[in-house]
Design an enzyme around this catalytic site. Structure first.
Site, PDB file in Angstrom:
ATOM      1  N   ASP A   1       0.818  -1.208   0.000  1.00 30.68           N
ATOM      2  CA  ASP A   1       0.000   0.000   0.000  1.00 30.68           C
ATOM      3  C   ASP A   1       0.854   1.261   0.000  1.00 30.68           C
ATOM      4  O   ASP A   1       2.011   1.239   0.434  1.00 30.68           O
ATOM      5  CB  ASP A   1      -0.923   0.019   1.222  1.00 30.68           C
ATOM      6  CG  ASP A   1      -1.854  -1.180   1.266  1.00 30.68           C
ATOM      7  OD1 ASP A   1      -2.188  -1.694   0.192  1.00 30.68           O
ATOM      8  OD2 ASP A   1      -2.231  -1.599   2.381  1.00 30.68           O
ATOM      9  N   ARG A   2       0.261   2.346  -0.432  1.00 27.72           N
ATOM     10  CA  ARG A   2       0.968   3.630  -0.481  1.00 27.72           C
ATOM     11  C   ARG A   2       1.598   3.980   0.858  1.00 27.72           C
ATOM     12  O   ARG A   2       2.761   4.388   0.919  1.00 27.72           O
ATOM     13  CB  ARG A   2      -0.001   4.743  -0.897  1.00 27.72           C
ATOM     14  CG  ARG A   2       0.635   6.136  -0.938  1.00 27.72           C
ATOM     15  CD  ARG A   2      -0.401   7.210  -1.208  1.00 27.72           C
ATOM     16  NE  ARG A   2      -1.369   7.291  -0.119  1.00 27.72           N
ATOM     17  CZ  ARG A   2      -2.425   8.103  -0.122  1.00 27.72           C
ATOM     18  NH1 ARG A   2      -2.656   8.868  -1.176  1.00 27.72           N
ATOM     19  NH2 ARG A   2      -3.243   8.124   0.897  1.00 27.72           N
TER      20      ARG A   2
END
Length: 302
Positions: free
Chosen positions: A133-134
């Site tokens: 994920d970011r």
């Protein structure tokens, strides 16, 4: 174009196609059904159509105007590189590949500036074998050619890679280790989220306690499967959301600490080099902001 032959699937066509993991949202599938870009036995059907054994579904996505992903001279923390692959330590806040709202500044933009990448995942995800994920930091393997990509993907599918994360979660554990075995699928109402769903895809997460704190626990987490947001969803499911998680956390902020995302770090990555078959293991230290958050906590001693 996708051809799907119904063998055992049952239910509404929009729900069945959503479970096929074709990479299309349910809303997009509905639009294509309405526009005749999805046909059943060469006929247009409504989204409420119930699929039958032997049905042949043909999906013809509309043509999308070509978009070029530009290489960008963004600094990379490369942990390892050879002719087949790279292992990159991704910082928190960096998106892995371009998508709606993130056309530049991604890891892929930076990678394209550094080296040629595999083409298997298309223009928007060249070289990307798996994602994080970011706002999750840590180790990520990237394929530089298609042969390496296929080999690394096969390792993931066969659970031959070791992926270990460190996560700071809320609450205190009585047990020293455990396993969460709960299927995950897209949330039925909020389509941007994942959720525990009885008919979702199998998802298994193993964890063990690294350090206990007053009100918090540092966990070592090992993925057996790799579903989207798996650790975040599983930790929330057992009542211990990851600290700083803006989507699944639903918990008060840490006092005296400013966070910009979940305290989740992909710390250890093991893989087999595609050409030499050598077993490689890489480790990444916890980021500074993660260690600083731990320093504000009071350890529990047994």
């Amino acid at each position: 174009m996708h051809d799907i032959i119904i063998e055992q699937q049952q239910g509404r066509i929009d729900a069945v196609l959503a479970k096929e993991n074709l990479g299309y949202s349910r809303s997009k599938i509905t639009d294509w059904l309405n526009n005749g870009q999805i046909l059943v036995n060469q006929k247009k059907v409504k989204q409420s159509y119930k699929v039958n054994k032997g049905d042949i579904i043909v999906i013809t996505p509309p043509k999308v105007q070509a978009t070029t992903i530009e290489p960008e001279a963004i600094p990379l923390n490369i942990v390892y590189e050879d002719d087949d692959l790279l292992v990159v330590n991704k910082p928190q806040g960096m998106v892995v590949h371009p998508s709606a709202g993130h056309s530049s500044g991604t890891l892929v933009n930076a990678l394209l500036h550094h080296a040629p990448l595999s083409t298997i995942n298309g223009e928007f995800r060249p070289g990307i074998v798996h994602r994080i994920d970011r706002d999750t930091s840590g180790l990520l393997m990237v394929a530089k050619n298609d042969t390496a990509h296929q080999a690394l993907s096969a390792q993931l599918k066969a659970h031959k890679n070791q992926r270990i994360y460190y996560a700071l979660v809320r609450g205190e554990f009585k047990e020293n280790s455990g396993t969460v075995n709960a299927p995950i699928a897209r949330h039925k109402i909020d389509r941007k989220k994942q959720a525990i769903v009885s008919d979702g895809k199998p998802a298994v997460t193993h964890f063990e306690v690294v350090q206990r704190y007053v009100g918090y626990t540092l966990l070592k987490v090992r993925l057996e499967t790799g579903r989207t947001h798996q650790i975040r969803v599983h930790m929330t499911y057992i009542g211990h959301p990851i600290v700083g998680d803006p989507v699944y956390g639903n918990a008060p902020k840490m006092p005296n600490v400013t966070l910009h995302g979940q305290l989740l770090h992909a710390k250890t990555l093991s893989l087999m080099q595609p050409t030499t078959q050598a077993e490689l293991t890489f480790d990444s230290p916890l980021p500074v902001y993660f260690r600083q958050a731990l320093d504000t906590l009071t350890p529990l001693y047994e």
